[in-house]
Design a protein around this motif. Structure first.
Motif, mmCIF file in Angstrom:
data_model
loop_
_atom_site.group_PDB
_atom_site.id
_atom_site.type_symbol
_atom_site.label_atom_id
_atom_site.label_comp_id
_atom_site.label_asym_id
_atom_site.label_seq_id
_atom_site.Cartn_x
_atom_site.Cartn_y
_atom_site.Cartn_z
ATOM 1 N N PRO A 196 -5.070 1.414 3.306
ATOM 2 C CA PRO A 196 -4.185 2.891 3.450
ATOM 3 C C PRO A 196 -2.657 2.002 4.847
ATOM 4 O O PRO A 196 -1.778 3.279 4.282
ATOM 5 N N VAL A 197 -3.479 1.756 5.733
ATOM 6 C CA VAL A 197 -2.387 1.901 6.783
ATOM 7 C C VAL A 197 -1.000 0.876 6.050
ATOM 8 O O VAL A 197 -0.575 1.252 6.287
ATOM 9 N N TRP A 198 -1.708 0.112 5.249
ATOM 10 C CA TRP A 198 0.067 -0.794 4.419
ATOM 11 C C TRP A 198 0.406 -0.260 4.412
ATOM 12 O O TRP A 198 1.532 0.320 4.257
ATOM 13 N N GLY A 199 -0.489 0.920 2.954
ATOM 14 C CA GLY A 199 0.991 1.589 2.301
ATOM 15 C C GLY A 199 1.163 2.594 2.678
ATOM 16 O O GLY A 199 2.657 3.146 1.915
ATOM 17 N N ALA A 200 0.749 3.078 4.237
ATOM 18 C CA ALA A 200 1.892 4.057 4.923
ATOM 19 C C ALA A 200 2.348 3.314 5.372
ATOM 20 O O ALA A 200 4.180 4.831 5.228
ATOM 21 N N ALA A 201 2.806 2.395 6.117
ATOM 22 C CA ALA A 201 3.895 2.616 6.807
ATOM 23 C C ALA A 201 5.131 1.050 5.719
ATOM 24 O O ALA A 201 5.999 1.724 5.793
ATOM 25 N N LEU A 202 4.588 0.515 4.420
ATOM 26 C CA LEU A 202 5.551 0.491 3.411
ATOM 27 C C LEU A 202 6.258 1.341 3.429
ATOM 28 O O LEU A 202 7.218 1.680 2.885
ATOM 29 N N ALA A 203 5.496 2.455 2.766
ATOM 30 C CA ALA A 203 5.887 3.805 2.520
ATOM 31 C C ALA A 203 7.429 3.973 3.750
ATOM 32 O O ALA A 203 8.415 4.680 3.450
ATOM 33 N N ALA A 204 7.053 4.494 4.539
ATOM 34 C CA ALA A 204 7.376 4.837 6.196
ATOM 35 C C ALA A 204 8.788 3.344 5.840
ATOM 36 O O ALA A 204 10.429 4.014 5.855
ATOM 37 N N ALA A 205 8.635 2.523 5.827
ATOM 38 C CA ALA A 205 9.659 0.856 5.717
ATOM 39 C C ALA A 205 11.237 1.064 5.263
ATOM 40 O O ALA A 205 11.543 1.092 5.051
ATOM 41 N N ALA A 206 10.199 1.654 3.505
ATOM 42 C CA ALA A 206 10.825 2.501 2.232
ATOM 43 C C ALA A 206 11.942 3.010 3.053
ATOM 44 O O ALA A 206 12.962 2.840 2.312
ATOM 45 N N LEU A 207 11.515 4.115 3.348
ATOM 46 C CA LEU A 207 11.757 5.635 3.741
ATOM 47 C C LEU A 207 13.260 5.192 4.461
ATOM 48 O O LEU A 207 14.163 6.225 4.366
ATOM 49 N N ALA A 208 12.991 4.538 5.691
ATOM 50 C CA ALA A 208 13.904 4.303 6.983
ATOM 51 C C ALA A 208 14.685 3.471 6.117
ATOM 52 O O ALA A 208 16.366 3.493 6.122
ATOM 53 N N TYR A 209 15.006 2.548 5.412
ATOM 54 C CA TYR A 209 15.666 1.667 4.914
ATOM 55 C C TYR A 209 16.461 2.486 4.050
ATOM 56 O O TYR A 209 17.583 2.760 3.309
ATOM 57 N N HIS A 210 15.912 3.401 2.874
ATOM 58 C CA HIS A 210 17.298 4.036 2.550
ATOM 59 C C HIS A 210 17.774 5.179 3.384
ATOM 60 O O HIS A 210 18.827 5.247 2.318
#
Length: 362
Positions: A335-349
């Motif tokens: 879940p930490v992996w998933g949340a961090a990946l979502a945050a990274a993708a949002l920041a990229y966007h």
């Protein structure tokens, strides 16, 4: 966070919020009718005894049955249809304007993150391997695509779709209520944490976390492929290899798949994640379409988050032992992996979306 990301990247034009609500309403009505059919005896109820993996209790609904489960789905589908129509048509003003969102967010989270289980990740991860296995003569225990994508797992994809649609409609509804742009969500007050510079800062940290967390899982699977009993006893390795020849090669593949995904995550903070590198013929020097990175990253973030929640739930139920911690403990960090990946993708966007064509804000 993932669903907010998807919402913020799909709105287009002044009527988009209404379309988002209508799409969510259509899904809710259709799935509600499906529940009604199950309650009346139609086959295909995807949980409980109908689920071939029900004895493993992977699903949080493993004890459900068509009656009363189907009736509950029909009732919730009707309620969800009305809620989605409110989200799509209301301006979201007045003292009760937050009530529809307060009802919609838990429902969207349940559909996207709680109802699916780890089999969704297994289906996505094993599909490429199963497609190329015949070319190399790999048997993989006789596993076929239909084995990793039975109706019960396909139904989980439908639930995720419903959750994303509902979350999209909710974000659009909240944007209208605060007079934000329907396309980008920006207001006249400025960007704040969504400004490109700020997004680059916290997005970089999120990307590092998302790249590092899966390496613990990768280390165990690579070790097992080499015959090293990391986190398990040696008897476990021998017995599993005897029962399912090639299982540890498959495990090493999954580990490599995860590590490669971590490497790609770092691309969300690097120039090669924005411009195709020189070693890619035909694409070198061209701008990477933002959605080519954002959509897969957002989808994977949901999948690994869901899988991690499944392992956490089973661990809390005492389904695992202390002698085989390598088979489940690394997964509880997903879940930490998933949340961090979502945050990274949002920041990229947020960094790459540029000036909004509708409101003109940067």
């Amino acid at each position: 966070m993932t669903t907010s990301l998807l919402a913020s990247t799909t709105s287009s034009g002044p009527r988009r919020p209404s379309r988002a609500g209508h799409a969510a309403a259509l899904w809710s009505a259709a799935y509600g009718l499906l529940g009604l059919a199950w309650a009346l005896g139609a086959p295909g109820f995807p949980w409980g005894r109908s689920d071939p993996d029900s004895d493993r209790e992977l699903s949080i609904l493993s004890g459900a049955s068509p009656v009363p489960g189907g009736w509950w789905i029909a009732g919730l589908g009707a309620a969800g249809t009305l809620l989605a129509l409110v989200l799509g048509r209301s301006r979201g003003r007045g003292p009760l304007r937050l009530l529809p969102a307060a009802l919609a967010w838990p429902a969207a989270a349940a559909l996207t993150l709680v109802i699916p289980d780890s089999r969704l990740m297994m289906g996505v991860a094993y599909t490429p391997l199963l497609l190329v296995a015949p070319l190399f003569g790999w048997r993989l225990g006789g596993t076929r695509l239909l084995d990793v994508w039975p109706w019960e797992v396909v139904n989980q994809l439908l639930c995720v779709l419903g959750g994303v649609l509902l979350a999209t409609a909710t974000v659009a509804y909240l944007r209208r209520g605060r007079d934000a742009c329907g396309d980008c969500g920006r207001t006249a007050d400025g960007g704040g944490w969504t400004a490109p510079g700020e997004a680059a800062r916290w997005g970089r940290r999120a990307a590092y976390v998302a790249a590092a967390v899966p390496l613990v899982y990768c280390a165990t699977r690579w070790a097992w492929a080499l015959g090293v009993p990391l986190g398990v006893d040696e008897e476990f390795l021998v017995e599993q290899a005897r029962e399912t020849p090639g299982i540890w090669l498959a495990g090493a593949y999954l580990a490599t798949f995860g590590a490669f995904g971590g490497l790609l995550t770092l691309g969300l903070t690097r120039r090669w994640g924005e411009v195709f590198p020189r070693w890619m013929p035909g694409l070198r020097g061209r701008r990477v379409p933002p959605m080519l990175a954002v959509v897969p990253a957002a989808a994977v973030s949901v999948i690994v988050f869901v899988a991690g929640l499944t392992y956490i739930r089973l661990a809390l139920q005492g389904r695992f032992g202390s002698s085989d911690v390598g088979t489940w403990l690394p997964e509880t960090s997903w879940p930490v992996w998933g949340a961090a990946l979502a945050a990274a993708a949002l920041a990229y966007h947020l960094r790459r979306r540029g000036r909004c064509r509708r409101c003109g804000r940067l």
